[in-house]
Scaffold this motif. Sequence first.
Motif, PDB file in Angstrom:
ATOM      1  N   CYS A 293       0.761  -0.686  -0.121  1.00  0.00           N
ATOM      2  CA  CYS A 293      -0.288  -0.066  -0.018  1.00  0.00           C
ATOM      3  C   CYS A 293       1.008   0.815  -0.193  1.00  0.00           C
ATOM      4  N   LEU A 294       2.372   1.250   0.601  1.00  0.00           N
ATOM      5  CA  LEU A 294       2.868   2.372   0.377  1.00  0.00           C
ATOM      6  C   LEU A 294       3.156   3.213  -0.431  1.00  0.00           C
ATOM      7  N   PRO A 295       4.037   2.658  -1.524  1.00  0.00           N
ATOM      8  CA  PRO A 295       4.993   2.730  -3.493  1.00  0.00           C
ATOM      9  C   PRO A 295       3.038   3.542  -3.586  1.00  0.00           C
ATOM     10  N   ILE A 296       1.374   2.912  -3.306  1.00  0.00           N
ATOM     11  CA  ILE A 296       0.564   3.466  -3.822  1.00  0.00           C
ATOM     12  C   ILE A 296       0.329   5.169  -3.053  1.00  0.00           C
ATOM     13  N   LYS A 317      -6.905   6.040  -7.315  1.00  0.00           N
ATOM     14  CA  LYS A 317      -6.278   4.675  -5.780  1.00  0.00           C
ATOM     15  C   LYS A 317      -6.585   4.515  -4.777  1.00  0.00           C
ATOM     16  N   VAL A 318      -7.598   4.842  -4.300  1.00  0.00           N
ATOM     17  CA  VAL A 318      -8.357   4.828  -3.344  1.00  0.00           C
ATOM     18  C   VAL A 318      -8.803   3.312  -3.617  1.00  0.00           C
ATOM     19  N   ILE A 319      -9.374   2.696  -4.514  1.00  0.00           N
ATOM     20  CA  ILE A 319      -9.399   2.064  -5.507  1.00  0.00           C
ATOM     21  C   ILE A 319      -8.600   0.430  -5.384  1.00  0.00           C
ATOM     22  N   GLU A 320      -7.375   0.944  -5.901  1.00  0.00           N
ATOM     23  CA  GLU A 320      -6.230   0.366  -5.724  1.00  0.00           C
ATOM     24  C   GLU A 320      -6.009  -0.215  -4.235  1.00  0.00           C
TER      25      GLU A 320
END
Length: 330
Positions: A293-296, A317-320
């Motif tokens: 999650c951190l790189p996103i 990005k929230v969806i990812e």
Amino acid sequence: MPIHIYWGEDDFAMEKAIANLRDEILDANWTSFNYTTFPPDYKNAAIEALNQAMTPAFGAGGRLVWLMNANITTLSDDNVLSELQRTLSVIPDNSYLLITSPNKPDERLKSTKLLKKLAQFREFGLISPWKTDLLLKSVNDAAKSLGMRLTPKCAEFLVEAVGNDTRLLYNELGKLQLYLLDSNQPLDVDTAAQLVRNSTQNSLQLAGAIRMGDTGKALSLVADLIDAYEPSLRIVATLIGQFRTWLWVRIMMETGERSSQAIAQAAEVRNHYRIKYLQQEVQFLSVQQLISCLPILLELEVNLKLGAAQTLTLQTKVIELCQICQKSRQ
């Protein structure tokens, strides 16, 4: 010391310090003669500012020359370096040079090395969102400077509400100060909650929805935050802080650590009693999921700083992030 270097991203705290410096140096009756500013778009701003600083003050008080958002300590320039070498050591005692920049000085530059010998450096950095003990101290210090008293619960609420936004903190405290008037009673959390909008709490709810992989709820919270004019970068800062805390808690759990105090210290959680709740929150997430999650989140922050469309970028990005967190529940 006639030379001051102010740098950092906390522009509000820097503005307050600059105002104090002006009041300390300048005589109000001679300000128009002795106060000069050089914005970054001014031609040859650095050299002109150095030349101006060489001029002794007129009348009472001192002279202040402010070189705004300068790149003297971040970008190599032989012409500017030569002028620094010529003028810095001979600036008159009643003439002060102030150089400001949002960026950290580059210690490798000759100009920075020279200024380190002759100038006073002062950092105005934003406190990391997860350093709640420092944020709490900042809230209490700000309240004390305004002559206000806060209950411990009220101070914690304000930390949640404003995060590391110093400008917002003083705005909210100013509003609460007007409400209190001359009351000698410490401000309690119930009163503060009626007057202060806790947008950070909503961002934490967004983090919780992402953790659960609930895409629909997460997107709804994104829409609510945007409708409430919540700055997108503050939303991201809250998410980064929360996911970083979850990652550390999960890492400590997988290493077999049982002490809540030790886990709290590693995760930089001020109240170790929160650890059991954090452990419950991450019990269905793996270390690898949290790391992914951190790189996103970092990419989200970078894209927003580069001017990407706020709503679409946050939604994407929230969806990812939700998709990563859903894997533990499939």
